[in-house]
Write a protein that holds these residues in place. Structure first.
Motif, PDB file in Angstrom:
ATOM      1  N   VAL A   6     -11.253   0.591   4.226  1.00  0.00           N
ATOM      2  CA  VAL A   6     -10.353   0.754   5.246  1.00  0.00           C
ATOM      3  C   VAL A   6      -9.094   1.622   4.560  1.00  0.00           C
ATOM      4  CG1 VAL A   6      -8.624  -0.366   6.621  1.00  0.00           C
ATOM      5  CG2 VAL A   6     -11.016  -1.398   6.426  1.00  0.00           C
ATOM      6  N   ASN A   7      -8.890   1.222   3.502  1.00  0.00           N
ATOM      7  CA  ASN A   7      -7.550   2.040   2.937  1.00  0.00           C
ATOM      8  C   ASN A   7      -8.213   3.529   2.789  1.00  0.00           C
ATOM      9  OD1 ASN A   7      -5.337   2.080   1.618  1.00  0.00           O
ATOM     10  ND2 ASN A   7      -6.032   1.572  -0.638  1.00  0.00           N
ATOM     11  N   VAL A   8      -9.253   3.778   2.323  1.00  0.00           N
ATOM     12  CA  VAL A   8      -9.525   5.367   2.343  1.00  0.00           C
ATOM     13  C   VAL A   8      -9.608   6.122   3.656  1.00  0.00           C
ATOM     14  CG1 VAL A   8     -11.199   6.940   1.742  1.00  0.00           C
ATOM     15  CG2 VAL A   8     -10.760   5.033   0.258  1.00  0.00           C
ATOM     16  N   PHE A  17      -3.220  13.264  -2.868  1.00  0.00           N
ATOM     17  CA  PHE A  17      -2.836  12.469  -4.118  1.00  0.00           C
ATOM     18  C   PHE A  17      -3.092  11.054  -3.866  1.00  0.00           C
ATOM     19  CE2 PHE A  17       0.436   9.937  -6.417  1.00  0.00           C
ATOM     20  CZ  PHE A  17      -0.047   9.946  -7.715  1.00  0.00           C
ATOM     21  N   GLN A  18      -2.497  10.507  -2.534  1.00  0.00           N
ATOM     22  CA  GLN A  18      -2.794   9.226  -2.281  1.00  0.00           C
ATOM     23  C   GLN A  18      -4.219   8.972  -1.807  1.00  0.00           C
ATOM     24  OE1 GLN A  18      -0.696   6.721  -2.036  1.00  0.00           O
ATOM     25  NE2 GLN A  18      -1.853   5.305  -0.995  1.00  0.00           N
ATOM     26  N   LEU A  19      -4.804  10.042  -1.216  1.00  0.00           N
ATOM     27  CA  LEU A  19      -6.358   9.920  -1.006  1.00  0.00           C
ATOM     28  C   LEU A  19      -7.142   9.516  -2.246  1.00  0.00           C
ATOM     29  CD1 LEU A  19      -8.535   9.786   1.159  1.00  0.00           C
ATOM     30  CD2 LEU A  19      -8.770  12.525   0.511  1.00  0.00           C
ATOM     31  N   GLY A  65      -9.968   6.091  -6.020  1.00  0.00           N
ATOM     32  CA  GLY A  65      -9.921   5.546  -7.207  1.00  0.00           C
ATOM     33  C   GLY A  65     -10.013   3.828  -7.026  1.00  0.00           C
ATOM     34  N   ILE A  66      -9.304   3.277  -6.185  1.00  0.00           N
ATOM     35  CA  ILE A  66      -9.395   1.942  -5.739  1.00  0.00           C
ATOM     36  C   ILE A  66     -10.615   1.456  -5.285  1.00  0.00           C
ATOM     37  CG2 ILE A  66      -8.275   0.097  -4.519  1.00  0.00           C
ATOM     38  CD1 ILE A  66      -5.775   1.529  -4.393  1.00  0.00           C
ATOM     39  N   LEU A  67     -11.344   2.046  -4.594  1.00  0.00           N
ATOM     40  CA  LEU A  67     -12.492   1.756  -3.726  1.00  0.00           C
ATOM     41  C   LEU A  67     -13.638   1.851  -4.903  1.00  0.00           C
ATOM     42  CD1 LEU A  67     -14.049   0.924  -1.312  1.00  0.00           C
ATOM     43  CD2 LEU A  67     -14.392   3.292  -1.140  1.00  0.00           C
ATOM     44  N   GLY A 121       5.253   7.249   0.795  1.00  0.00           N
ATOM     45  CA  GLY A 121       5.985   6.808  -0.557  1.00  0.00           C
ATOM     46  C   GLY A 121       5.946   7.856  -1.774  1.00  0.00           C
ATOM     47  N   TRP A 122       4.969   8.689  -1.810  1.00  0.00           N
ATOM     48  CA  TRP A 122       5.084   9.644  -2.836  1.00  0.00           C
ATOM     49  C   TRP A 122       5.409  10.958  -2.234  1.00  0.00           C
ATOM     50  CZ3 TRP A 122       4.835   7.710  -7.337  1.00  0.00           C
ATOM     51  CH2 TRP A 122       4.520   6.691  -7.799  1.00  0.00           C
ATOM     52  N   LEU A 123       5.047  11.222  -0.908  1.00  0.00           N
ATOM     53  CA  LEU A 123       5.045  12.641  -0.381  1.00  0.00           C
ATOM     54  C   LEU A 123       6.819  12.842  -0.107  1.00  0.00           C
ATOM     55  CD1 LEU A 123       4.680  15.201   1.368  1.00  0.00           C
ATOM     56  CD2 LEU A 123       4.287  13.628   3.424  1.00  0.00           C
ATOM     57  N   PHE A 145      10.969  -0.210  -1.231  1.00  0.00           N
ATOM     58  CA  PHE A 145      10.334  -0.613  -0.026  1.00  0.00           C
ATOM     59  C   PHE A 145       8.833  -0.537   0.080  1.00  0.00           C
ATOM     60  CE2 PHE A 145      14.401   0.331   2.418  1.00  0.00           C
ATOM     61  CZ  PHE A 145      14.845  -1.090   2.487  1.00  0.00           C
ATOM     62  N   GLN A 146       8.365   0.670  -0.654  1.00  0.00           N
ATOM     63  CA  GLN A 146       6.677   0.658  -0.613  1.00  0.00           C
ATOM     64  C   GLN A 146       6.174  -0.653  -1.056  1.00  0.00           C
ATOM     65  OE1 GLN A 146       4.535   3.051  -3.530  1.00  0.00           O
ATOM     66  NE2 GLN A 146       3.595   4.062  -1.853  1.00  0.00           N
ATOM     67  N   GLN A 147       6.883  -0.988  -2.301  1.00  0.00           N
ATOM     68  CA  GLN A 147       6.247  -2.179  -3.114  1.00  0.00           C
ATOM     69  C   GLN A 147       6.534  -3.270  -2.198  1.00  0.00           C
ATOM     70  OE1 GLN A 147       3.972  -2.012  -5.376  1.00  0.00           O
ATOM     71  NE2 GLN A 147       4.225   0.144  -5.106  1.00  0.00           N
ATOM     72  N   LEU A 148       7.634  -3.531  -1.416  1.00  0.00           N
ATOM     73  CA  LEU A 148       7.943  -4.619  -0.812  1.00  0.00           C
ATOM     74  C   LEU A 148       7.291  -4.615   0.455  1.00  0.00           C
ATOM     75  CD1 LEU A 148      10.172  -7.008  -1.597  1.00  0.00           C
ATOM     76  CD2 LEU A 148      10.125  -5.113  -3.220  1.00  0.00           C
ATOM     77  N   ASP A 154      -7.159   2.168 -11.735  1.00  0.00           N
ATOM     78  CA  ASP A 154      -6.509   0.891 -12.470  1.00  0.00           C
ATOM     79  C   ASP A 154      -6.360  -0.136 -11.635  1.00  0.00           C
ATOM     80  OD1 ASP A 154      -5.680   0.395 -15.218  1.00  0.00           O
ATOM     81  OD2 ASP A 154      -4.082  -0.403 -13.722  1.00  0.00           O
ATOM     82  N   ILE A 155      -5.606   0.113 -10.417  1.00  0.00           N
ATOM     83  CA  ILE A 155      -5.067  -0.749  -9.327  1.00  0.00           C
ATOM     84  C   ILE A 155      -6.114  -1.552  -9.018  1.00  0.00           C
ATOM     85  CG2 ILE A 155      -4.187  -1.093  -7.335  1.00  0.00           C
ATOM     86  CD1 ILE A 155      -2.659   1.594  -7.557  1.00  0.00           C
ATOM     87  N   GLY A 156      -7.471  -0.871  -8.705  1.00  0.00           N
ATOM     88  CA  GLY A 156      -8.598  -1.564  -8.354  1.00  0.00           C
ATOM     89  C   GLY A 156      -9.384  -2.410  -9.359  1.00  0.00           C
ATOM     90  N   ILE A 163       1.890  -4.627  -0.516  1.00  0.00           N
ATOM     91  CA  ILE A 163       0.531  -4.057  -0.566  1.00  0.00           C
ATOM     92  C   ILE A 163      -0.315  -4.290  -1.733  1.00  0.00           C
ATOM     93  CG2 ILE A 163       1.335  -1.935  -1.590  1.00  0.00           C
ATOM     94  CD1 ILE A 163      -1.588  -2.399   0.919  1.00  0.00           C
ATOM     95  N   ASN A 164       0.384  -4.522  -2.987  1.00  0.00           N
ATOM     96  CA  ASN A 164      -0.412  -4.793  -4.215  1.00  0.00           C
ATOM     97  C   ASN A 164      -0.819  -6.290  -4.487  1.00  0.00           C
ATOM     98  OD1 ASN A 164      -0.725  -2.212  -5.217  1.00  0.00           O
ATOM     99  ND2 ASN A 164       1.315  -1.780  -5.934  1.00  0.00           N
ATOM    100  N   VAL A 165      -0.117  -7.082  -3.344  1.00  0.00           N
ATOM    101  CA  VAL A 165      -0.774  -8.320  -3.424  1.00  0.00           C
ATOM    102  C   VAL A 165      -2.377  -8.353  -3.081  1.00  0.00           C
ATOM    103  CG1 VAL A 165      -0.729 -10.310  -2.276  1.00  0.00           C
ATOM    104  CG2 VAL A 165       1.354  -9.461  -3.334  1.00  0.00           C
ATOM    105  N   TRP A 203       3.325   3.916   4.482  1.00  0.00           N
ATOM    106  CA  TRP A 203       4.220   3.673   3.453  1.00  0.00           C
ATOM    107  C   TRP A 203       3.286   4.185   2.145  1.00  0.00           C
ATOM    108  CZ3 TRP A 203       9.362   2.968   2.442  1.00  0.00           C
ATOM    109  CH2 TRP A 203       9.915   2.855   3.406  1.00  0.00           C
ATOM    110  N   GLY A 204       1.986   3.933   2.135  1.00  0.00           N
ATOM    111  CA  GLY A 204       1.313   4.542   1.121  1.00  0.00           C
ATOM    112  C   GLY A 204       1.440   5.876   0.619  1.00  0.00           C
ATOM    113  N   PRO A 205       1.099   6.697   1.863  1.00  0.00           N
ATOM    114  CA  PRO A 205       1.055   8.328   1.132  1.00  0.00           C
ATOM    115  C   PRO A 205       2.558   8.753   1.190  1.00  0.00           C
ATOM    116  CG  PRO A 205       0.184   8.102   3.412  1.00  0.00           C
ATOM    117  CD  PRO A 205      -0.023   6.670   2.633  1.00  0.00           C
TER     118      PRO A 205
END
Ligand code: BGC
Length: 521
Positions: A330-332, A174-176, A181-183, A409-411, A293-296, A40-42, A299-301, A405-407
């Protein structure tokens, strides 16, 4: 062999258990819950830069884009309905993660995943067949409900299933999946945008059915976690399951500790009110600050609006989608680095390294965009080398996020909460994440329009603040069993004043003392 585990040098229990194929399989399947979020993000950013989609649902944005191609580039996408399309999902996710807290606690982590998959499926279908803007929005709200359930339950599931030594790596599955999904979404957008007749956006949006089916079917074959079974009184099943998951016969120490933690959790009547107790202050602080902080980081920009952003800085639609595919890859790749290193180098190292890397890149990107676009947003002719520099630094920035912060932020939230507040606290994490994802999605285009290149400096400032916060307040959680996490707060210079000896994790300590098999090494 004495019953159970043994106490290792730094004071925590080392439970026996290996990384069995069974636990690996269940974690891989569960981690796929991240696909729906990532897809969805992608997908949203790419779809909202497809002219045929804009012409049909957001004609005013389309006209503005056509007419103002040579005027202020910072403001061409500034439309409240368009951003509402992107961000409505996050409000829905916020609400449903609160409901999911009860489902996850009372009926198990697995049922929440199943709900997540089904709701997401429905939303994807409505979006794929949308004829009016309202259908788009209703579809997005259903997708949001799905994501709320999945993001609430999957990280908890993974952290509870994993043997503690591999918890970081397995949880980052999960983050992977989010990044895959984004890619996938970005690649599909790239090809679907080329479909003659301009209906490719239907495939992009409707394609979300595929990851939704994966998690729906996946949750049907998954077992529930032993922690959750014990919490629901299913002790015998839980013990059998624990043996199977850990691949050893003697799981009594871990089992006893889980039972003790569950007893403590049963005595809590209202997990929400309980969260406000003084001894949970460190947990509540982290449940709120980490997703905030993860959102600040900003990244989602990049994730939502990479095509729009690249378009703004002078790429054609095609080149923009392609560059988004580059950042997606790169993200993956960088997430894999985190899977490799998180249980070796620890969480704190990754947080600080990633933060520094992001900070440098944000400063460079701000300088590049500022130098070319100035404050009035008219770039003139953009040389190729310029675009390459901007995309390169954006990629280094994404890599920095993707292994920190990506992974994490959930872990980190999913591993620090004691059982009695775990489900409620995780809902807070998801909600805060969604509120700030929403706010950033909603105001980014407006901020780009007003703050211009200063937008990147705005996020850079927060990266400095969050890195200092981690340095001072976050204890290392690597290699500590999840039901023993209390000790990291008790021995922390600041948090120890909230979590006094014997006040926290009593139950687990009781479980341990009743077990004669422990020995110091
Ligand atoms: C964040 C998302 C972000 C994604 C990027 C996730 O951890 O929660 O907001 O878009 O990472 O990979």
């Amino acid at each position: 062999m004495p019953a159970g585990g043994f106490v290792v040098g730094d004071g925590h229990t080392a439970y026996p258990g290996k990384l069995t194929p069974y636990v690996l399989f269940t974690c891989v399947v569960a981690a796929m819950g991240g696909l729906i979020f990532g897809y969805d993000i992608g997908i949203s950013g790419g779809v909202t830069s497809m002219p045929s989609f804009l012409r049909r649902f957001f004609p005013s944005v389309y006209r503005k884009q056509q007419e103002e191609a040579t005027t202020n580039q910072y403001c061409q996408y500034d439309s409240v309905t368009l951003t509402l399309f992107t961000s409505s999902l996050y409000l829905a996710a916020l609400i449903s993660s609160l409901v999911a807290s009860t489902v996850t606690r009372r009926f198990g982590r697995r049922l929440s995943m199943l709900f997540g998959g089904i709701l997401f499926c429905a939303g994807a279908l409505i979006n794929g067949f949308a004829k009016h803007v309202w259908m788009l929005i209703v579809g997005r709200i259903l997708l949001g409900f799905g994501i709320g359930f999945a993001n609430q339950s999957v990280p908890l599931y993974l952290s509870e299933m994993a043997p503690y030594k591999y918890r970081g790596s397995l949880n980052i599955g999960f983050q992977l999946s989010i990044t895959i999904g984004i890619l996938v979404a970005e690649v599909l957008n790239y090809f679907f945008a080329k479909i003659k007749g301009g209906w490719g956006w239907r495939l992009s949006l409707g394609g979300a059915v595929v990851p939704a089916l994966i998690i729906t079917l996946g949750s049907l074959v998954l077992p529930d976690t032993p922690n959750s079974m014990i919490d629901r009184g299913l002790h015998d099943e839980a013990k059998t399951k624990l043996r199977r998951i850990r691949g050893v016969e003697d799981v009594s120490q871990e089992f006893d500790d889980l039972v003790a933690a569950s007893k403590e959790s049963q005595s809590i009547e209202d997990p929400w009110r309980n969260l406000l107790r003084r001894k949970y202050r460190p947990h509540l602080t982290m449940a709120i600050m980490i997703p905030f902080f993860q959102q600040l980081t900003g990244i989602n920009v990049i994730m939502f609006y990479a095509p729009v952003l690249f378009n703004t800085i002078g790429f054609t639609t095609d080149a923009s989608l392609m560059s988004a595919v580059v950042t997606g890859s790169v993200n993956v790749a960088a997430t894999l680095v985190s899977i490799y290193g998180v249980d070796k180098w620890g969480r704190r190292f990754l947080f600080i390294e990633g933060g520094t890397q992001m900070l440098i890149c944000q400063a460079v990107v701000a300088a590049c965009i500022g130098a070319k676009f100035g404050v009035d947003g008219t770039p003139g002719e953009l040389p190729k080398w310029y675009a390459i520099v901007v995309v390169t630094f954006i990629c280094i920035y994404v890599a920095g996020f993707a292994w920190s912060w990506g992974p994490l932020g959930w872990l980190v939230p999913s591993e620090i909460f004691p059982l009695e507040i775990r489900s409620a606290a995780q809902s807070i994490t998801v909600s805060v994440n969604m509120i700030f994802t929403f706010i950033i999605a909603q105001v980014f285009l407006m901020m780009l329009c007003h703050l211009k290149f200063g937008l990147f400096l705005f996020f850079a400032f927060f990266v400095v603040v969050m890195s200092i916060f981690i340095y001072i307040f976050l204890p290392e959680t690597k290699g500590i069993p999840i039901e023993e996490m209390g000790q990291v707060w008790r021995s922390h210079w600041y948090w120890s004043r909230f979590v006094e000896d014997g006040e926290y994790g009593n139950a687990v300590e009781m479980g341990k003392s009743s077990n004669q098999g422990t020995k110091n090494v």
